[in-house]
Design a protein around this motif. Structure first.
Motif, mmCIF file in Angstrom:
data_model
loop_
_atom_site.group_PDB
_atom_site.id
_atom_site.type_symbol
_atom_site.label_atom_id
_atom_site.label_comp_id
_atom_site.label_asym_id
_atom_site.label_seq_id
_atom_site.Cartn_x
_atom_site.Cartn_y
_atom_site.Cartn_z
ATOM 1 N N SER A 100 25.016 -23.315 -22.987
ATOM 2 C CA SER A 100 24.443 -24.416 -23.746
ATOM 3 C C SER A 100 25.550 -25.303 -24.309
ATOM 4 N N ALA A 104 24.886 -20.361 -29.193
ATOM 5 C CA ALA A 104 23.712 -19.654 -28.683
ATOM 6 C C ALA A 104 23.958 -18.159 -28.766
ATOM 7 N N ASN A 114 21.185 -20.595 -32.911
ATOM 8 C CA ASN A 114 20.977 -21.794 -32.116
ATOM 9 C C ASN A 114 20.896 -22.961 -33.091
ATOM 10 N N ASP A 389 18.758 -28.862 -24.510
ATOM 11 C CA ASP A 389 18.903 -27.638 -25.280
ATOM 12 C C ASP A 389 17.636 -27.366 -26.085
ATOM 13 N N ASP A 556 15.047 -24.614 -22.150
ATOM 14 C CA ASP A 556 16.493 -24.431 -22.233
ATOM 15 C C ASP A 556 17.147 -24.680 -20.885
ATOM 16 N N ARG A 557 17.572 -25.917 -20.665
ATOM 17 C CA ARG A 557 18.401 -26.305 -19.532
ATOM 18 C C ARG A 557 17.701 -26.240 -18.177
#
Length: 584
Positions: A100, A104, A114, A389, A556-557
């Motif tokens: 990230s 994280a 986070n 993110d 997340d990504r």
């Protein structure tokens, strides 16, 4: 550039074996790999370049993870990540997406939260320090805060509690004289005075809180930071370490244009020029044209932002109308209540926000605007299903804003609608109006003469199936309608416009000759527009409803295309679901 020193670093303990010249060379190598990656992928440039030395010094002197560092926002944690076992994500393009852009805990025991929003680190660190003491543990706890984060109310609340502690706590104020753009407010005037007096001014915010204080003038000097950390390690009381650094240090384009290089899309490393500049008309251009029209018509507007002027290119407005432009710093709550005060006195403020940051002002939206029915206009950018993110999600704004009483949330689909909705919002007196700026390329369709911002607009009247495409997903609904037509299903196509209180008359009329209503939105289904339609208006009727949107989760990504496919937000998937439903 070769990176022989970095090649020897797999964990923080490896730093302790290096000499000062080797650590200095490591700093150079780190800047090289940082710039090499972000020039290709985009990312936070200036914040990370500015903290290379202090990060090396921390991990050389302290013993992470026994000694803990909490990075405020954590957009300056790239060097920290590289030194704590994640360097492949900067050295090998095949691994660029492995980590990230923020801290994280699932990645490393050296990360604790986070974090992607500002002003949190001091409060988090005070909690960690109290837990350490109650559990009889040892170790230093450090909060690193900077890039304008001190202006957030939570940072001041954290300082307030920090002053009451009786044990180790280090608050490192990374003072580069900037927020995302330039910093604003009295706090930063005090920081400037402290910088100019080498920390000796009698006006000292931190001492006034009752905190110990120490100033470092050159936080980009590695030897200075190593010496300073040695001296304050294991301090037995809370101390503020005020460190002056240079944002973008070591890369001239980032020094020259600090705001643009806070976060930057991919760029040419040699020149700093954007690789793929957007030359098309944008919705930002449409907004600025509307602002100019309103001011020409003597509408008493003001423009307010909470440290994100670049999102809307508000410096353009500020240059023309400096008396009507206000950047309140990283203080989302202040931006809303500040606007409420202006509106109560007859001005027509427009607050410019990113949806992912606006949630920090939820109480102000409800209490100060909603209850008081104040005519503040709020522009909301970033409302989309994105691959960012978990801390930067654009799908929760509809559930948040559309359920505040007296607040109207509008979703334009074209530039003409955006202009008309802004005009309507600035001239009505029923309460606050939020406008979800479309996330797709600019669409242009002339307005019908009977435009009504709060009434659904039927673009095509069909039967059997009605498609309601919210905002930037109206083109998706249009594509679905066209595919259905190929199967001889003449579907109605509707632009909902008002996503807080859907037009009940249009929804009621659909019952006469439709059996299926389909909503398509680029937001969380839970609490969203489709849920309102299915539950509130058709829950006790024979009408069947299909809702398409995002799952209630922190993405997340994943890529946007992957997410849209998973959420069945493609024409083929929606058409299949509709035909299956009709076949039952």
């Amino acid at each position: 550039m070769e990176t022989p020193i970095l090649a020897r670093i797999d964990q923080p303990a490896d730093l302790k074996q290096l000499s000062l010249p080797e650590l200095t060379q490591l700093a150079s190598e780190l800047r090289h790999v940082l710039l090499n990656k972000v020039s290709q992928t985009g990312g936070h440039v200036g914040p990370n370049l500015g903290v290379v030395e202090l990060t090396i010094a921390f991990h050389t002197i302290f013993n992470s993870p026994v000694d803990k560092v909490v990075w405020d926002v954590s957009h300056q944690s790239y060097t920290h990540k590289i030194l704590t076992g994640r360097k492949q994500a900067w050295l090998d393009p095949a691994h660029y997406n492995d980590v990230s852009g923020y801290t994280a805990p699932e990645e490393s025991p050296h990360d604790y939260f986070n974090i992607g929003h500002t002003s949190t680190s001091i409060a988090l660190a005070t909690g960690m320090a109290v837990a350490r003491d109650l559990e009889g543990k040892t170790g230093n706890v450090m909060a690193v805060i900077g890039d304008g984060s001190l202006s957030g109310g939570l940072a001041l609340e954290g300082l307030n509690i920090a002053a009451t502690l009786k044990s180790n706590l280090i608050i490192l104020v990374n003072d580069n004289g900037m927020a995302i753009a330039e910093d604003h407010g009295g706090i930063y005037q005090n920081l400037r005075e402290l910088r100019e007096t080498n920390g000796t001014s009698s006006h000292n915010l931190f001492k006034d809180f009752g905190l110990d204080y120490r100033y470092v003038d050159d936080g980009n000097d590695l030897e200075t930071m190593l010496t300073t950390f040695k001296e304050i390690k294991d301090v037995d009381h809370p101390i503020v370490l005020h460190v002056h650094t240079e944002k973008g240090h070591g890369y001239q384009p980032a020094i020259t244009n600090k705001e643009a290089f806070h976060w930057h899309v991919p760029f040419d490393l040699a020149t700093g020029q954007t690789l793929h500049p957007n030359t098309k008309e944008t919705y930002t251009d449409v907004i600025h044209a509307t602002l100019a029209d309103e001011l020409a018509a003597k509408t008493p507007i003001t423009a307010i932002t909470a440290a994100v002027p670049g999102t809307y290119d508000l410096k353009r407005f500020a240059r023309q109308y400096p008396d009507r432009y206000f950047d309140v710093g990283i203080a989302e709550q202040e931006s809303i209540t500040f606007a409420a005060g202006q509106a109560q006195q007859g001005l027509r403020p427009i607050v410019f926000h990113s949806g992912t940051f606006l949630q920090r002002a939820y109480d102000q939206l409800s209490h100060d605007l909603g209850i008081n029915r104040l005519p503040v206009t709020i522009m909301v950018a970033g409302g989309r299903i994105n691959a960012g993110d978990p801390t930067h999600q654009g799908i929760f704004d509809v559930a948040m804003l559309s359920n505040i009483p007296n607040l109207t949330y509008l979703a334009p689909t074209t530039k003409e609608e955006l202009q008309a909705m802004m005009h309507w919002a600035l001239h009505q007196n029923n309460g606050p109006v939020a406008i979800r700026v479309p996330s797709n390329d600019v669409q242009s369709v002339p307005l019908a003469p009977d435009f009504d911002a709060t009434k659904m607009h039927t673009l095509h009247a069909g039967q059997q199936v009605a498609l309601l495409g919210v905002g930037s997903l109206l083109p998706l609904a249009t594509a679905v309608q066209q595919q259905l037509a190929e199967q001889h299903i003449d579907a109605t196509l509707i632009d909902p416009r008002d996503i807080s209180d859907p037009d009940t008359m249009t929804l009621a009329n659909l019952k006469a000759d439709h059996q299926l209503v389909v909503t398509v939105e680029e937001a969380s289904l839970s609490g969203g527009f489709g849920e309102k339609v299915s539950r509130r208006y058709y829950g006790n009727s024979a009408m069947r409803v299909l809702n398409f949107g995002a799952a209630k989760r922190f993405n997340d990504r994943e890529t946007t295309n992957e997410l849209r496919h998973e959420f069945k937000l493609t024409p083929d998937q929606i058409v299949t679901a509709i035909t299956d439903q009709l076949a039952e």
